[in-house]
Design a protein around this motif. Structure first.
Motif, mmCIF file in Angstrom:
data_model
loop_
_atom_site.group_PDB
_atom_site.id
_atom_site.type_symbol
_atom_site.label_atom_id
_atom_site.label_comp_id
_atom_site.label_asym_id
_atom_site.label_seq_id
_atom_site.Cartn_x
_atom_site.Cartn_y
_atom_site.Cartn_z
ATOM 1 N N ARG A 22 -33.148 21.284 0.154
ATOM 2 C CA ARG A 22 -34.417 20.664 0.872
ATOM 3 C C ARG A 22 -34.152 20.777 2.339
ATOM 4 O O ARG A 22 -35.338 20.276 2.901
ATOM 5 N N ILE A 23 -32.969 21.091 2.999
ATOM 6 C CA ILE A 23 -33.224 21.347 4.284
ATOM 7 C C ILE A 23 -33.982 22.484 4.911
ATOM 8 O O ILE A 23 -33.844 23.614 4.192
ATOM 9 N N ARG A 24 -35.069 22.468 5.745
ATOM 10 C CA ARG A 24 -35.704 23.645 5.789
ATOM 11 C C ARG A 24 -35.271 24.713 6.581
ATOM 12 O O ARG A 24 -35.612 25.989 6.291
ATOM 13 N N SER A 25 -34.522 24.406 7.780
ATOM 14 C CA SER A 25 -34.173 25.222 8.418
ATOM 15 C C SER A 25 -32.889 26.138 7.903
ATOM 16 O O SER A 25 -31.950 25.299 7.345
ATOM 17 N N ALA A 26 -32.625 27.398 8.136
ATOM 18 C CA ALA A 26 -31.614 28.137 7.678
ATOM 19 C C ALA A 26 -30.167 27.565 8.446
ATOM 20 O O ALA A 26 -29.068 27.592 7.632
ATOM 21 N N GLU A 27 -30.497 27.321 9.371
ATOM 22 C CA GLU A 27 -29.273 26.777 10.587
ATOM 23 C C GLU A 27 -28.653 25.482 10.139
ATOM 24 O O GLU A 27 -27.479 25.210 9.762
ATOM 25 N N GLY A 28 -29.791 24.521 9.655
ATOM 26 C CA GLY A 28 -29.459 23.303 9.137
ATOM 27 C C GLY A 28 -28.575 23.673 7.533
ATOM 28 O O GLY A 28 -27.507 22.612 7.501
ATOM 29 N N ARG A 29 -29.049 24.419 6.938
ATOM 30 C CA ARG A 29 -28.285 24.383 5.630
ATOM 31 C C ARG A 29 -27.188 24.974 5.811
ATOM 32 O O ARG A 29 -26.082 24.649 5.036
ATOM 33 N N GLN A 30 -26.855 25.925 6.832
ATOM 34 C CA GLN A 30 -25.632 26.725 6.983
ATOM 35 C C GLN A 30 -24.589 25.535 7.694
ATOM 36 O O GLN A 30 -23.414 25.716 7.208
ATOM 37 N N LYS A 31 -25.004 24.685 8.600
ATOM 38 C CA LYS A 31 -24.128 23.801 9.052
ATOM 39 C C LYS A 31 -23.872 22.753 7.889
ATOM 40 O O LYS A 31 -22.560 22.163 8.014
ATOM 41 N N ALA A 32 -24.604 22.270 7.115
ATOM 42 C CA ALA A 32 -24.241 21.472 6.110
ATOM 43 C C ALA A 32 -23.290 22.023 4.911
ATOM 44 O O ALA A 32 -22.352 21.448 4.593
ATOM 45 N N PHE A 33 -23.427 23.245 4.506
ATOM 46 C CA PHE A 33 -22.673 23.868 3.847
ATOM 47 C C PHE A 33 -21.397 24.225 4.393
ATOM 48 O O PHE A 33 -20.306 24.134 3.659
ATOM 49 N N SER A 34 -21.168 24.370 5.481
ATOM 50 C CA SER A 34 -20.050 24.727 6.299
ATOM 51 C C SER A 34 -19.078 23.549 6.361
ATOM 52 O O SER A 34 -17.711 23.702 6.249
ATOM 53 N N TYR A 90 -21.196 16.837 -5.558
ATOM 54 C CA TYR A 90 -21.677 18.337 -5.014
ATOM 55 C C TYR A 90 -22.932 18.747 -5.335
ATOM 56 O O TYR A 90 -23.530 19.446 -4.796
ATOM 57 N N THR A 91 -23.394 18.072 -6.623
ATOM 58 C CA THR A 91 -24.657 18.338 -7.307
ATOM 59 C C THR A 91 -25.729 17.765 -6.288
ATOM 60 O O THR A 91 -26.667 18.144 -5.967
ATOM 61 N N ARG A 92 -25.575 16.424 -6.019
ATOM 62 C CA ARG A 92 -26.249 15.790 -5.161
ATOM 63 C C ARG A 92 -26.314 16.391 -3.704
ATOM 64 O O ARG A 92 -27.593 16.628 -2.912
ATOM 65 N N ILE A 93 -25.360 16.964 -3.460
ATOM 66 C CA ILE A 93 -25.099 17.929 -1.939
ATOM 67 C C ILE A 93 -25.941 18.899 -2.059
ATOM 68 O O ILE A 93 -26.569 19.295 -0.963
ATOM 69 N N GLY A 94 -25.666 19.685 -3.050
ATOM 70 C CA GLY A 94 -26.379 21.099 -3.063
ATOM 71 C C GLY A 94 -28.087 20.694 -3.176
ATOM 72 O O GLY A 94 -28.530 21.399 -2.485
ATOM 73 N N ILE A 95 -28.636 19.689 -3.816
ATOM 74 C CA ILE A 95 -29.953 19.471 -3.746
ATOM 75 C C ILE A 95 -30.150 18.845 -2.321
ATOM 76 O O ILE A 95 -31.548 19.477 -1.885
#
Length: 310
Positions: A225-237, A216-221
């Motif tokens: 690095r994902i530029r779009s907020a939507e992309g970060r939200q999708k990855a985190f979900s 999850y440290t590698r996942i968090g990093i």
């Protein structure tokens, strides 16, 4: 094993400091246990019946649902028996079997959480190579390794616990057979067995926790690095449900086995959370926070209603 003991049975005294609450506890766990089985069975059915869910992530989730049905089944039936006022006795062999499967299923589930974290790491950090890395043979191998580690862990703990002589007393101040409450009843020095148990449980929990933290440290990093907020939200979900389940699973283990001074009531409450409530919450967490699972469940209910009405 029987040659080393004069006891034929142990008496489970139940949850400490809950005298006079048997009826209330019977009602609570008579509700929690079936809901746990039903919730996890529905998730398993949703995964099996939907071809879109035949991926490594849902393969592991289906196995987690099976473990979450088996794990409380080691304890709840016997709990319901003595909460209803019936016999509190458990045979010597039955106690050993209960202890073995408790640690076998618990350790296997911990390993599976680590495998699921690795799966999410590969999916988010190496998406183009995901299908190659997490191919079916690798997934099966990881699961078999988890079951093997769980079996080895349980065999070690059960062997060291029940190689000691037990000649009385036989009253277990707990609601199931576990190492911290069985070893004090031994008629010989149990310090070595206690040391082995604490070291073995602590080492496995630490290794699994570190592997999960590394993933999850590698996942968090990668998410940062994902530029779009939507992309970060999708990855985190895709990770939030798994993270919540991990905290529910590992928190009780750390509290019970690594606390300096045992607290019977705290131990019982924490283990009840881990053994009965967490498996039920897992089914809610994964079904409510996962669109694919919810969609599959809706199709199942729609088909059932359509069949009944027609």
């Amino acid at each position: 094993m029987r040659n080393h003991t004069e006891l034929n049975e142990f008496i489970l005294l139940g949850i400490p400091q809950t005298e006079g609450m048997k009826t209330v506890l019977l009602g609570i766990f008579s509700l929690i246990y079936p809901l746990t089985l039903l919730g996890n069975l529905l998730i398993l059915l949703a995964i099996v019946s939907s071809s879109t869910l035949h991926t490594p992530m849902y393969f592991f989730l289906g196995l987690l649902s099976i473990l979450d049905m088996l794990f409380p089944s080691v304890l709840c039936p016997k709990m319901l028996v003595y909460f209803s006022g019936q016999n509190r006795a458990i045979s010597y062999k039955g106690c050993a079997v209960q202890l073995f499967f408790y640690h076998f299923l618990g350790s296997t589930e911990g390993c599976l959480y680590s495998v699921m974290a690795y799966d999410r790491f590969v999916a988010i950090c190496h998406p183009l190579r995901y299908k190659l890395i997490m191919r079916p043979g690798v997934c099966v191998g990881l699961v078999l390794a988890a079951w093997l580690v769980g079996c080895l862990q349980a065999t070690i703990l059960t062997s060291f616990t029940f190689q000691l002589p037990y000649c009385g007393p036989n009253q277990v101040d707990h609601f199931f057979c576990d190492i911290p409450v069985i070893l004090p009843l031994a008629c010989a020095d149990s310090s070595f067995a206690q040391g082995v148990a604490s070291t073995s449980v602590g080492f496995l929990a630490l290794m699994l926790w570190l592997s999960i933290c590394a993933s999850y440290t590698r996942i968090g990093i990668a998410i940062l690095r994902i530029r779009s907020a939507e992309g970060r939200q999708k990855a985190f979900s895709t990770c939030s449900a798994h993270l919540t389940a991990i905290l529910c699973a590992f928190g009780p283990i750390i509290i019970v086995y690594l606390q300096p001074t045992p607290n019977p009531l705290l131990d019982a409450m924490v283990q009840l959370l881990n053994n009965t409530v967490s498996p039920m919450l897992n089914s809610l967490i994964y079904s409510l926070r996962n669109k694919e699972v919810k969609s599959s469940l809706k199709r199942i209910f729609h088909n059932v209603v359509f069949t009944v009405l027609h």
